[in-house]
Design a protein around this motif. Structure first.
Motif, PDB file in Angstrom:
ATOM      1  N   TYR A  62      -6.375   4.773   6.427  1.00 48.54           N
ATOM      2  CA  TYR A  62      -6.068   5.115   5.034  1.00 48.54           C
ATOM      3  C   TYR A  62      -5.411   3.929   4.316  1.00 48.54           C
ATOM      4  O   TYR A  62      -5.747   3.615   3.164  1.00 48.54           O
ATOM      5  N   ASP A  63      -4.486   3.275   5.009  1.00 47.66           N
ATOM      6  CA  ASP A  63      -3.798   2.118   4.404  1.00 47.66           C
ATOM      7  C   ASP A  63      -4.792   1.005   4.074  1.00 47.66           C
ATOM      8  O   ASP A  63      -4.677   0.346   3.028  1.00 47.66           O
TER       9      ASP A  63
ATOM     10  N   ILE B 223       0.831  -1.208   0.000  1.00 52.67           N
ATOM     11  CA  ILE B 223       0.000   0.000   0.000  1.00 52.67           C
ATOM     12  C   ILE B 223       0.867   1.261   0.000  1.00 52.67           C
ATOM     13  O   ILE B 223       0.369   2.359  -0.210  1.00 52.67           O
TER      14      ILE B 223
ATOM     15  N   ASP C 130     -12.328   7.552  -1.899  1.00 55.05           N
ATOM     16  CA  ASP C 130     -11.457   8.538  -2.538  1.00 55.05           C
ATOM     17  C   ASP C 130     -10.550   7.893  -3.598  1.00 55.05           C
ATOM     18  O   ASP C 130     -10.056   8.574  -4.497  1.00 55.05           O
ATOM     19  N   LEU C 131     -10.336   6.582  -3.492  1.00 56.06           N
ATOM     20  CA  LEU C 131      -9.348   5.891  -4.325  1.00 56.06           C
ATOM     21  C   LEU C 131      -9.973   4.994  -5.392  1.00 56.06           C
ATOM     22  O   LEU C 131      -9.275   4.191  -6.020  1.00 56.06           O
ATOM     23  N   VAL C 132     -11.283   5.099  -5.580  1.00 59.91           N
ATOM     24  CA  VAL C 132     -11.934   4.308  -6.630  1.00 59.91           C
ATOM     25  C   VAL C 132     -12.711   5.231  -7.562  1.00 59.91           C
ATOM     26  O   VAL C 132     -12.928   6.405  -7.246  1.00 59.91           O
ATOM     27  N   HIS C 133     -13.145   4.689  -8.697  1.00 60.91           N
ATOM     28  CA  HIS C 133     -13.982   5.451  -9.612  1.00 60.91           C
ATOM     29  C   HIS C 133     -15.302   5.829  -8.912  1.00 60.91           C
ATOM     30  O   HIS C 133     -15.802   5.050  -8.103  1.00 60.91           O
TER      31      HIS C 133
ATOM     32  N   CYS D  13      -7.447  -1.461  -4.198  1.00 64.96           N
ATOM     33  CA  CYS D  13      -6.775  -2.444  -5.079  1.00 64.96           C
ATOM     34  C   CYS D  13      -7.691  -3.632  -5.342  1.00 64.96           C
ATOM     35  O   CYS D  13      -7.866  -4.062  -6.485  1.00 64.96           O
ATOM     36  N   ILE D  14      -8.258  -4.166  -4.279  1.00 62.97           N
ATOM     37  CA  ILE D  14      -9.139  -5.332  -4.410  1.00 62.97           C
ATOM     38  C   ILE D  14     -10.316  -4.998  -5.316  1.00 62.97           C
ATOM     39  O   ILE D  14     -10.659  -5.762  -6.225  1.00 62.97           O
ATOM     40  N   ALA D  15     -10.918  -3.833  -5.100  1.00 66.91           N
ATOM     41  CA  ALA D  15     -12.121  -3.469  -5.859  1.00 66.91           C
ATOM     42  C   ALA D  15     -11.818  -3.284  -7.331  1.00 66.91           C
ATOM     43  O   ALA D  15     -12.638  -3.613  -8.186  1.00 66.91           O
ATOM     44  N   HIS D  16     -10.617  -2.770  -7.646  1.00 65.60           N
ATOM     45  CA  HIS D  16     -10.287  -2.608  -9.062  1.00 65.60           C
ATOM     46  C   HIS D  16     -10.032  -3.945  -9.748  1.00 65.60           C
ATOM     47  O   HIS D  16     -10.004  -4.023 -10.975  1.00 65.60           O
TER      48      HIS D  16
ATOM     49  N   MET E 252      -6.611   1.924   0.981  1.00 67.57           N
ATOM     50  CA  MET E 252      -5.759   1.701  -0.198  1.00 67.57           C
ATOM     51  C   MET E 252      -5.819   0.232  -0.624  1.00 67.57           C
ATOM     52  O   MET E 252      -5.984  -0.075  -1.808  1.00 67.57           O
TER      53      MET E 252
ATOM     54  N   ASP F 159     -20.437   3.411  -3.851  1.00 63.85           N
ATOM     55  CA  ASP F 159     -21.534   2.935  -3.004  1.00 63.85           C
ATOM     56  C   ASP F 159     -21.427   1.450  -2.643  1.00 63.85           C
ATOM     57  O   ASP F 159     -22.372   0.871  -2.104  1.00 63.85           O
ATOM     58  N   THR F 160     -20.273   0.834  -2.929  1.00 62.64           N
ATOM     59  CA  THR F 160     -20.069  -0.553  -2.507  1.00 62.64           C
ATOM     60  C   THR F 160     -20.304  -0.656  -0.999  1.00 62.64           C
ATOM     61  O   THR F 160     -19.802   0.149  -0.230  1.00 62.64           O
TER      62      THR F 160
ATOM     63  N   GLN G 127     -18.391   5.681  -9.553  1.00 65.31           N
ATOM     64  CA  GLN G 127     -19.507   4.724  -9.566  1.00 65.31           C
ATOM     65  C   GLN G 127     -19.280   3.540  -8.621  1.00 65.31           C
ATOM     66  O   GLN G 127     -20.178   2.737  -8.395  1.00 65.31           O
TER      67      GLN G 127
END
Lengths: 303, 303
Positions: free
Chosen positions: B228-229, B163, B269-272, B236-239, B232, B277-278, B274
């Motif tokens: 925050y870590d 991270i 803050d670190l994902v697209h 990564c997992i979500a992408h 992060m 709302d996960t 859309q």
């Protein structure tokens, strides 16, 4: 042998093809996609193409590949960037109404990954991670012959993975994260860095690789950093899904002889020892988009 | 209703239970696992426990959860750290020979994730990402009711995701990557940092959270950085898999009121946009290990 219709909608061209379950293209038509004309003109153009296919009557279903994240439950694109007016447009319903067949749709990288997993370089492997190393960086996770699209179709948006949080945010380029791998290691990132460090006239990644071969120190630094950054992204992916194989496509791979060894070494350095023998192979299909689109039907039927 | 036998092998205790397909425990026995005695004693002890279950005769299959990455094709543990002599030992074949039933085995986090996905907090969601925020950090990807184990069983080893590559490598602690999230944001990482920055006598994450509540500045910094870590890592997992829901277990979550908002804000803050709302929900099962082990059979049958 079952046949399916594949539709590969791109920003420039659209292809429709009748594909059999082995991934062989039986018949294909290609036309400009008219991407700026809005959904109705784009889709009616495709309907006309389909009606010109002699073997469409044999098809058991329709599969669509399209740029941008796809909401597979609602059958629309969550965010269309190069197809005007397509965000949220009910594309799947449109084709269902038109042809009274099962219709499936997924992101273009996801369908390309599916094609490679089912009939290309990943054939026979249970967990296939496909990624394109190109102008951008995108991926697809295919498990037991099925694409994992995710909640809003953002599975595979690996270009936004942060590989180094200390890098500057490139707000003038796009809205990706600071240190997003796509902004640090894609084909366009290489060009952007080379324009700054070597020569503002550079316009292609190929030129940077050529300078690297000629011994240019700045080009070496750009390519070596890119290789490490790619390895970092791949280690993140592997710690989530531990693929049996990484299948790699995209234009940057034309220069793979100059960076794959370093990219794979970085990957191996950043994973558990038992994960180091994960295979990396080149994508092998010439038209994975239209084949993968058609194979979506096959993949969904199986479930 | 179908019934299956679940075996939950831990470093301290082993549980065997007859579980129905709704995840209800019908009958259960728990004993010390005798983890230092070697595979034969450990496994024969389990056989004896199974033979003491009145309802074992109803079971259609056997599922096993075990610590460490599992090679699901060979039916063994790729790397057993707290079960002496188990690395590579053919556990699945042992039980197949003993009971002439189908036998499946997976990593303990994976089976816990499966249980949460099938009958716990992730029920009804297609892509479930389960993770434990505990002494260590581990995860499990469950797609359409099936665990993705990967090539050598390392899917879910998200604790090794980097991270922040600028953090020091902790070679004296373990062999994880420099900046691995487990070394920066796990329960033991919080304690280690608090020992250094606040008081060498601190022994639990709970104490650090208490200091944070009392306004201790160093504790605030540790917890905020940890949040925050974690965000992060989750981005990564979500992408990679864009889950419909993150299901969270583990001891650190007892203090979730003090850090989840910040962790989720960092993720968002670190994902697209859309992907923001996960859902994040707490794990809900008391014994996900033995239930998930049994559900492995159900999950495999379905395919």
């Amino acid at each position: 042998m079952s046949r399916y219709l594949g539709i590969d909608i791109g920003g420039t061209n659209v292809r429709v093809a009748v594909v059999d379950e082995m991934g062989e293209i039986i018949e294909e038509i290609k036309r400009p996609s008219l991407a700026t004309e809005g959904p109705e003109i784009v889709l009616n153009n495709i309907v006309d193409m389909i009606n010109n296919l002699e073997h469409f009557k044999d098809c058991l279903g329709i599969g669509i590949g399209i740029p941008g994240p796809v909401d597979t439950e609602r059958g629309c694109v969550s965010l269309a960037t190069n197809l005007k007016g397509f965000t949220g447009y009910p594309i799947v319903d449109f084709f269902k109404n038109e042809f009274k067949l099962p219709v499936y749709m997924d992101n273009d990288a996801n369908v390309a990954g599916l094609a490679e997993a089912l009939v290309g370089s990943g054939k026979g492997k249970r967990v296939v991670y496909y990624f394109t190393h190109s102008t951008g960086i995108g991926g697809a996770l295919v498990v037991d012959g099925h694409v994992v699209s995710g909640n809003k179709g953002y599975a595979g948006e690996v270009g936004n993975i942060v590989i180094d949080r200390s890098r500057p945010r490139l707000s003038d380029v796009n809205s990706l994260n600071a240190g997003a791998v796509e902004n640090e290691a894609s084909g366009s990132a290489i060009v952007r860095k080379a324009q700054k460090l070597i020569d503002p006239e550079i316009t292609s990644g190929y030129q940077v690789f050529k300078l690297y071969e000629e011994g240019n120190e700045a080009a070496k630094e750009i390519i070596d950093n890119m290789s490490y950054d790619m390895g970092m992204m791949l280690s993140c992916i592997a710690h989530v899904c531990d693929p049996h194989v990484f299948v790699v496509g995209g234009g940057v791979t034309k220069s793979r002889d100059l960076y794959w060894d370093k990219m794979i070494a970085a990957y191996q350095d950043l994973v558990h020892p038992q994960m180091r023998d994960t295979e990396f192979v080149m994508a092998s299909l010439e038209e994975p988009g239209v084949i993968g689109a058609a194979m979506l039907c096959y993949s969904k039927e199986e479930l």
